[in-house]
Design a protein around this motif. Structure first.
Motif, PDB file in Angstrom:
ATOM      1  N   ARG B  55       0.823  -1.199   0.000  1.00 28.61           N
ATOM      2  CA  ARG B  55       0.000   0.000   0.000  1.00 28.61           C
ATOM      3  C   ARG B  55       0.862   1.256   0.000  1.00 28.61           C
ATOM      4  N   GLY B  56       2.048   1.142   0.578  1.00 26.48           N
ATOM      5  CA  GLY B  56       2.908   2.321   0.645  1.00 26.48           C
ATOM      6  C   GLY B  56       4.340   1.942   0.921  1.00 26.48           C
ATOM      7  N   ARG B  57       5.239   2.801   0.504  1.00 25.82           N
ATOM      8  CA  ARG B  57       6.665   2.551   0.645  1.00 25.82           C
ATOM      9  C   ARG B  57       7.347   3.842   1.071  1.00 25.82           C
ATOM     10  N   GLY B  58       8.297   3.698   1.994  1.00 28.17           N
ATOM     11  CA  GLY B  58       9.078   4.848   2.435  1.00 28.17           C
ATOM     12  C   GLY B  58      10.296   5.034   1.551  1.00 28.17           C
ATOM     13  N   ASN B  59      11.167   5.926   1.980  1.00 27.41           N
ATOM     14  CA  ASN B  59      12.340   6.288   1.202  1.00 27.41           C
ATOM     15  C   ASN B  59      13.487   5.317   1.458  1.00 27.41           C
ATOM     16  N   PHE B  60      13.334   4.111   0.961  1.00 23.34           N
ATOM     17  CA  PHE B  60      14.346   3.073   1.112  1.00 23.34           C
ATOM     18  C   PHE B  60      14.688   2.527  -0.266  1.00 23.34           C
ATOM     19  N   PRO B  61      15.951   2.071  -0.445  1.00 28.43           N
ATOM     20  CA  PRO B  61      16.358   1.582  -1.771  1.00 28.43           C
ATOM     21  C   PRO B  61      15.657   0.276  -2.124  1.00 28.43           C
ATOM     22  N   ASP B  62      15.805  -0.089  -3.409  1.00 27.67           N
ATOM     23  CA  ASP B  62      15.155  -1.308  -3.915  1.00 27.67           C
ATOM     24  C   ASP B  62      15.723  -2.580  -3.303  1.00 27.67           C
ATOM     25  N   ARG B  63      16.823  -2.464  -2.572  1.00 26.97           N
ATOM     26  CA  ARG B  63      17.352  -3.639  -1.871  1.00 26.97           C
ATOM     27  C   ARG B  63      16.367  -4.146  -0.813  1.00 26.97           C
ATOM     28  N   PHE B  64      15.475  -3.266  -0.422  1.00 23.06           N
ATOM     29  CA  PHE B  64      14.462  -3.627   0.578  1.00 23.06           C
ATOM     30  C   PHE B  64      13.193  -4.048  -0.165  1.00 23.06           C
ATOM     31  N   SER B  65      12.676  -5.195   0.191  1.00 24.98           N
ATOM     32  CA  SER B  65      11.419  -5.658  -0.384  1.00 24.98           C
ATOM     33  C   SER B  65      10.644  -6.407   0.694  1.00 24.98           C
ATOM     34  N   ALA B  66       9.379  -6.588   0.449  1.00 30.76           N
ATOM     35  CA  ALA B  66       8.552  -7.289   1.430  1.00 30.76           C
ATOM     36  C   ALA B  66       7.406  -7.982   0.710  1.00 30.76           C
ATOM     37  N   ARG B  67       6.746  -8.841   1.436  1.00 25.43           N
ATOM     38  CA  ARG B  67       5.532  -9.448   0.912  1.00 25.43           C
ATOM     39  C   ARG B  67       4.652  -9.842   2.087  1.00 25.43           C
ATOM     40  N   GLU B  75       7.003 -10.953   5.395  1.00 27.98           N
ATOM     41  CA  GLU B  75       8.457 -11.047   5.383  1.00 27.98           C
ATOM     42  C   GLU B  75       9.040  -9.758   4.854  1.00 27.98           C
ATOM     43  N   LEU B  76      10.145  -9.352   5.471  1.00 24.12           N
ATOM     44  CA  LEU B  76      10.932  -8.236   4.961  1.00 24.12           C
ATOM     45  C   LEU B  76      12.255  -8.813   4.491  1.00 24.12           C
ATOM     46  N   ASN B  77      12.626  -8.516   3.265  1.00 24.89           N
ATOM     47  CA  ASN B  77      13.871  -8.992   2.694  1.00 24.89           C
ATOM     48  C   ASN B  77      14.790  -7.811   2.416  1.00 24.89           C
ATOM     49  N   VAL B  78      16.052  -8.010   2.752  1.00 25.49           N
ATOM     50  CA  VAL B  78      17.051  -6.993   2.443  1.00 25.49           C
ATOM     51  C   VAL B  78      18.215  -7.684   1.741  1.00 25.49           C
ATOM     52  N   ASN B  79      18.523  -7.235   0.530  1.00 26.67           N
ATOM     53  CA  ASN B  79      19.623  -7.789  -0.253  1.00 26.67           C
ATOM     54  C   ASN B  79      20.868  -6.931  -0.123  1.00 26.67           C
ATOM     55  N   ALA B  80      22.010  -7.540  -0.459  1.00 21.18           N
ATOM     56  CA  ALA B  80      23.275  -6.806  -0.529  1.00 21.18           C
ATOM     57  C   ALA B  80      23.465  -5.917   0.693  1.00 21.18           C
ATOM     58  N   LEU B  81      23.468  -6.545   1.849  1.00 18.56           N
ATOM     59  CA  LEU B  81      23.499  -5.805   3.113  1.00 18.56           C
ATOM     60  C   LEU B  81      24.703  -4.871   3.203  1.00 18.56           C
ATOM     61  N   LEU B  82      24.420  -3.702   3.762  1.00 15.70           N
ATOM     62  CA  LEU B  82      25.442  -2.712   4.050  1.00 15.70           C
ATOM     63  C   LEU B  82      25.567  -2.541   5.558  1.00 15.70           C
ATOM     64  N   LEU B  83      26.708  -2.007   5.981  1.00 10.24           N
ATOM     65  CA  LEU B  83      26.892  -1.769   7.407  1.00 10.24           C
ATOM     66  C   LEU B  83      25.769  -0.900   7.968  1.00 10.24           C
ATOM     67  N   GLY B  84      25.308   0.045   7.168  1.00  8.33           N
ATOM     68  CA  GLY B  84      24.266   0.982   7.592  1.00  8.33           C
ATOM     69  C   GLY B  84      22.896   0.366   7.749  1.00  8.33           C
ATOM     70  N   ASP B  85      22.761  -0.896   7.352  1.00 11.25           N
ATOM     71  CA  ASP B  85      21.476  -1.580   7.542  1.00 11.25           C
ATOM     72  C   ASP B  85      21.341  -2.128   8.959  1.00 11.25           C
ATOM     73  N   SER B  86      22.403  -2.048   9.724  1.00 10.56           N
ATOM     74  CA  SER B  86      22.341  -2.486  11.126  1.00 10.56           C
ATOM     75  C   SER B  86      21.317  -1.636  11.871  1.00 10.56           C
ATOM     76  N   ALA B  87      20.327  -2.288  12.440  1.00  5.73           N
ATOM     77  CA  ALA B  87      19.223  -1.561  13.069  1.00  5.73           C
ATOM     78  C   ALA B  87      18.287  -2.547  13.740  1.00  5.73           C
TER      79      ALA B  87
END
Lengths: 115, 114
Positions: B55-67, B75-87
């Motif tokens: 229904r809506g998406r925030g300001n996050f790159p396409d590496r983030f996806s969900a279903r 499920e939330l999927n994050v590809n090509a993890l970066l150090l900054g994804d630590s959270a």
């Protein structure tokens, strides 16, 4: 775009003393406003919310908040703080410019309670 | 009644890897939203799913996806993890009918990227 400012990063209050946490928002119309509390290792718990009507809102755990349109503020208050209130508090505004549910949060205020 | 549940509780990954986070909403809730909370910050909106559709998406790159699945879990999927994804990744469920519906948050998944 909506934004929320919580100017106090940390606040220390003596047990039994009163508490006021500040929140200022930026939004064009009457916003949906929320206060959440987050304890370590826990998710966010809703304390109270304001949509319309009476500007003084009562919440759980003895908290209340007052909506002041003229000051764009929604400050959280409690008359007597208990040690168990030590936690992080987040103010949030509902972004109603979108067709979906989206909360915009402030950076939080950490409450420390001294004996 | 059970609240919002998330798994795993903690996760450690290395840069470049992929991660999947899971969320089960409160029974009867049809909406799941995902938020990212970086240390010292408030949660930031990533996605809302309602009735299995984004229904809506925030300001996050396409590496983030969900279903969202037919049972409304997500499920939330994050590809090509970066150090900054630590959270801390928080899931929230609601009836999703309008902006005023209360969102109930889960305890979160703490992701550390090394």
């Amino acid at each position: 775009a909506q934004s929320v400012t919580q100017p106090d990063i940390h606040i220390t209050v003596s047990e039994g003393a009163s508490l006021e946490l500040r929140c200022n928002y930026s939004y064009g119309a009457t916003p949906y406003l929320f206060w959440y509390v987050q304890s370590p290792g826990q998710g966010l718990q809703l304390l109270l919310k304001y949509f319309s009507g009476d500007t003084l809102v009562q919440g759980i755990k003895g908290f209340e908040a007052e909506f002041k349109r003229s000051q764009s503020s929604f400050n959280l208050r409690k008359p007597s703080v208990h040690w168990s209130d030590a936690a992080e508090y987040f103010c949030a505004v509902g972004d109603m410019n979108t067709g979906f549910q989206k909360l915009v949060f402030g950076t939080g205020t950490r409450l420390l309670v001294s004996p | 009644d059970a609240g919002v549940t998330q798994s795993p509780t903690h996760l450690i990954k290395t840069r470049g890897q992929h991660v999947t986070l899971r969320c089960s909403p409160i029974s009867g809730h049809k909406s799941v939203s995902w938020y990212q909370q970086v240390l010292g910050q408030g949660p930031q909106f990533i996605f809302q799913y309602y009735e299995k559709e984004e229904r809506g998406r925030g300001n996050f790159p396409d590496r983030f996806s969900a279903r969202q699945f037919p049972n409304y879990s997500s499920e939330l999927n994050v590809n090509a993890l970066l150090l900054g994804d630590s959270a801390l990744y928080l899931c929230a469920s609601s009836f999703g009918r309008d902006h005023g519906d209360e969102q109930f948050f889960g305890p979160g998944t703490r992701l550390t990227v090394l």
